[in-house]
Design a protein around this motif. Structure first.
Motif: not given
Ligand SMILES: Nc1nc2c(ncn2[C@@H]2O[C@H](COP(=O)(O)OP(=O)(O)OP(=O)(O)O)[C@@H](O)[C@H]2O)c(=O)[nH]1
Ligand SMILES: [Mg+2]
Lengths: 469, 352
Positions: A183-192, A194-207
């Motif tokens: 999961v590649f999730a991006v969070a947007a921070w205001q002060d302390r 966070p708010a979840l901006l986007s959640v994207q999932t990709a098959k990435v080989p280990p390493g």
């Protein structure tokens, strides 16, 4: 009247001022009718909006003033900033509408847009060109180098004021994920916060993996270097819950301290010792193994006049598995001959044991250490207490000792309690903070893996890891 | 019932100085009696307690031994116990006696006819239980002194002190006041209201919060104590936190039926505080004098005083940790004994 560059500027300022519950309404009197745009910032600080054609000229039979009243009342929420734009090529209805608007809202800026330009296009550009109001970060895991405990953290991507087109490249490490990918999730921070901006999932080989992140526009981060994204059907809470508490790394020096309560009934004590034998047996403990072990026995305090109590017994300290097993056998033999520790019922000298361990651990730590406590009773309080348990004769404060151990770098608490967790004294959830098992139903392999001592079978990790210095 | 007490201090063989102990199950009635002898011995004063008949002497010996030697509490009482004791005063040392001789000599022997009932009797159905209850009321009517034990620990858990009071009180009043034998519509008894288990943390803490603890300069162990004058305040504070919420009715109910000048409050503990023999003085960090009995698994033991539970549960959950140091056990008994033998305990006359 002013041109499109003035309008663009005004729109950019109005969008910039959006915050919290504030809204912006743009009324466009266009060739086909009246379009109302409503804009606000979402939780992640991204301007969001939509346009709605609230009046079609073609549908209008009556005069302009009646529809205009209705349309404006309906389309402009209370307290919203209002901007009026005329993009129509002319026409009676449009002219009447603009006149009416000016009458009702004399203080509202009204703009005329050259033919062919539309508010929709302008707004889209204004929003995309806006510098970031929040910093964007990638949600990753980091692993404690000593305890192997996993912890959520964020890797900065874009700071406040970043603009579209900005990009950066960095490296993460991906552990094997389950078949749904990492999961590649991006969070947007205001002060302390966070708010979840986007959640994207990709098959990435280990390493190790080189990731490029690009700011497409506020609210949208692209990862062009990643394989195609797959859908994500899990909620955020599910994703977070699927992260194991630690990522086992069986290699590296470690120290397992088994502390066992030797008061209670003979059967109880024998069962505790048997479980410790099992735990020791599943540990990686060959002659070359960097895993050291200790065995400590503690019993009951004696409040009986003339009855001396047995102090905490360090049966083995920081030694090999074989030596520890040998010490365990001797302990079992001794209890077989002399019986269990006699004394105060309902509490044990747990606090003395904690003090003993805390005193023996080298300052500064440096070695992954697991304290596995096996027993049932609560400790004695340091002074007269409502629990009616008599104070420890040495006045040791168990809470202070636990805190001392908690502060010891690299120390992990595991416990096996005679009682299931819902019936165990609350102290046991603290002693078993990273793994609490019930004596009757303990899976020693799982407990060992949970404490980061033994390798577990594939531990899928849904988030990328970053290496911490 | 014999109406009058002869003022002769030497009288002793037959007395109606009968004292009943009243309190909920487990409030510590039997332990209180058992601690009396120890209290008198430790006080090293002139008073001794002596059994007047075989069974009463046996009970004294048995209980004193159990408490002091084996450090065990008595088992829950199963049947009405009737003990006949004397509080006897040794004669004064001769050096001081010339001074005292002018005053009328004080009673040197006070008869105590003690009634110890199972706490459950005080709550039994008026009709259903029949004989037990009947006998209890008979005995209460015949006694002239009552030690009423209020157990704040039990009260904070079960909150039933009032339940063990009002039924029997109403019945006793009905019996004794119906024929108006005593004139002023009040019961003739002297009443020692005792807050028990002062040794427990929660009781001590409450007294401390109310600033009721006073040092006793004469006490070499420096045990905390509550002055008798402040005992009522502590009683009130403790009954305000009852679990059932009606312990605050206990005192008004008592005052309805007993003459205020015949009520006295005491803060008591039969076992007292633990004393570390090496330290020799009270330790505010370590004073609890109870240890859990080692039988069974921790926390699983049943309360033998549960009136609904089996009465035959063997043994107690706790035993005594060190030496018992009774606090205010002798005092209420002496107070009652002296009141009763001083003559104004004579109900017939006082009622006039
Ligand atoms: N802390 C404390 N506990 C006491 C004291 N006296 C009695 N207890 C406790 O209270 C329990 C009951 O005491 P008993 O003397 O048997 O009470 P009782 O009122 O005679 O009870 P029944 O005979 O069942 O009506 C004992 O087993 C002790 O656990 C005391 O002075 N201090
Ligand atoms: Mg009793």
């Amino acid at each position: 009247m002013t041109g499109s560059s003035r309008l663009r500027e005004t729109l950019a300022e109005a969008v910039a001022e959006l915050a919290g519950p504030r809204r912006l309404t743009v009324i466009e009197v266009a060739g086909e009718g009246v379009v109302a745009f409503d804009l606000h910032r979402d939780e992640a600080g991204t301007p969001r909006g939509r346009g709605r054609t609230v009046v079609h000229w073609a549908d209008q039979k009556s005069g302009a003033s009646s529809w205009a009243r209705q349309a404006v009342t309906d389309a402009v929420p209370d307290g919203s900033t209002l901007i009026v734009v005329d993009s129509s090529p002319g026409g009676r209805q449009a002219r009447e509408a603009m006149e009416w608007m000016r009458d009702v809202h004399p203080q509202v800026p009204a703009f005329v847009l050259a033919s062919g330009l539309r508010v929709k296009t302008l707004l889209r550009e204004v929003v995309a060109d806006e510098p970031l109001r929040r910093s964007y970060e990638l949600v990753v895991l980091k692993r404690h180098p000593v305890t192997a405990r996993l912890e959520f953290t964020c890797r900065p991507l874009f700071t406040v004021e970043a603009r579209r087109g900005d990009s950066l490249t960095f490296t993460v490490r991906c552990e094997p994920s389950d078949d749904r990918g990492t999961v590649f999730a991006v969070a947007a921070w205001q002060d302390r916060y966070p708010a979840l901006l986007s959640v994207q999932t990709a098959k990435v080989p280990p390493g190790p993996y080189e990731v490029t992140a690009e700011l497409e526009r506020p609210g949208r981060v692209r990862f062009p270097s990643l394989p195609e994204f797959t859908g994500n059907d899990r909620t955020w809470a599910e994703l977070v819950a699927s992260v194991p508490s630690r990522l086992a790394s069986p290699a590296g020096p470690a120290h397992l301290i088994c502390a066992v309560e030797i008061s209670g009934t003979g059967a109880q004590v024998r069962e505790r010792l048997r479980r410790i034998g099992q735990v020791i047996a599943v540990m990686p403990g060959g002659p070359e193994s960097p895993l050291r072990m200790s065995l400590i026995a503690y019993g009951a305090h004696s409040y009986q006049r003339g009855t001396a109590e047995e102090p905490v017994d360090v049966a083995a300290w920081h030694t090999s598995r074989v030596n520890t097993q040998y010490a365990l056998e001797r302990l079992e033999g001794r209890i077989g001959e002399r019986g269990v520790s006699q004394g105060y019922a309902g509490a044990a000298m747990l606090e003395d044991m904690l003090a003993e361990v805390a005193g023996r651990l080298p300052a500064g730590g440096g070695e992954r250490t697991v304290l596995l406590t096996v027993g049932e009773c609560p400790p004695h309080p340091p002074r007269a207490h409502r629990s009616e348990i008599l104070p420890c004769p040495r006045r040791i404060d168990w809470k202070q000792q636990v805190r001392r151990l908690e502060q010891h770098p690299g120390l992990t608490f595991g416990a096996i309690c005679d009682q299931p967790s819902e019936r165990a004294d609350p102290v046991w959830s603290r002693l078993g903070r990273s793994g609490l098992a019930h004596l009757d139903a303990v899976d020693v392999r799982k407990l060992g893996a949970g404490l980061g001592l033994t390798a577990s079978e594939a531990q899928p990790l849904p988030f990328p890891l970053i290496e911490v210095p | 019932m014999t109406p009058a007490v002869q003022p002769d201090p030497g009288q002793s063989e037959r007395s109606d100085h009968s004292i009943a102990i009243w309190g909920a199950p487990g409030s510590g009635k039997t332990t209180f009696l058992a601690a009396l002898n120890i209290a008198l011995i430790l006080k090293k004063g002139p008073w001794r307690v002596i059994g007047a008949d075989g069974p009463s002497t046996d009970f004294l010996i048995e209980m004193t031994t159990a408490l002091s030697q084996y450090q065990r509490f008595p088992p829950a009482t199963g049947a009405l116990g009737h003990y006949r004791w004397f509080l006897s005063r040794r004669s004064e040392p001769p050096r001081r006696s010339w001074r005292r001789r002018r005053k009328p000599p004080r009673a040197w022997k006070i008869g105590l006819d003690v009634l110890d009932a199972p706490g459950g009797f005080f709550r039994a159905e008026r009709t259903g239980y029949g004989t037990d209850r009947e006998e209890l009321i008979d005995n209460l009517a015949a006694s002239r002194g009552i030690v009423f034990l209020f157990d704040p620990i039990r009260e904070s858990k079960d909150g039933d002190a009032f339940a063990y009071l009002h039924g029997v009180l109403a019945e006793l009043a009905g019996r004794m006041l119906a024929d108006d034998e005593f004139g002023d519509g009040m019961l003739p008894h002297y009443l020692a209201v005792c807050v028990t288990k002062f040794d427990e943390l929660r009781v001590l803490e409450t007294a401390e919060k109310l600033s009721l603890l006073t040092p006793d300069p004469d006490d070499p162990y420096r045990f905390p104590r509550v002055d008798d004058a402040d005992a009522e305040e502590l009683f009130e504070a403790l009954s305000a936190v009852s679990a059932g919420g009606n312990a605050d009715m206990v005192l008004p109910a008592l005052k309805q039926f007993f003459r205020p000048e015949r009520i006295k409050f005491f803060v008591t503990s039969s076992i007292g505080f633990y004393l570390d023999p090496l330290r020799g003085v009270f330790d505010p960090d370590d004073f609890q004098n109870l240890v859990p009995e080692a039988t069974g698994t921790a926390g699983g033991a049943q309360n033998p005083h549960d009136p609904h539970g089996p009465r035959a549960v063997s043994g107690n959950r706790f035993r005594i940790r060190g030496q018992a140091h009774p606090i205010n056990v002798m005092e209420p008994m002496l107070w009652l004994g002296q009141r009763l033998s001083s003559g104004d305990g004579d109900a017939g006359k006082a009622g006039g």
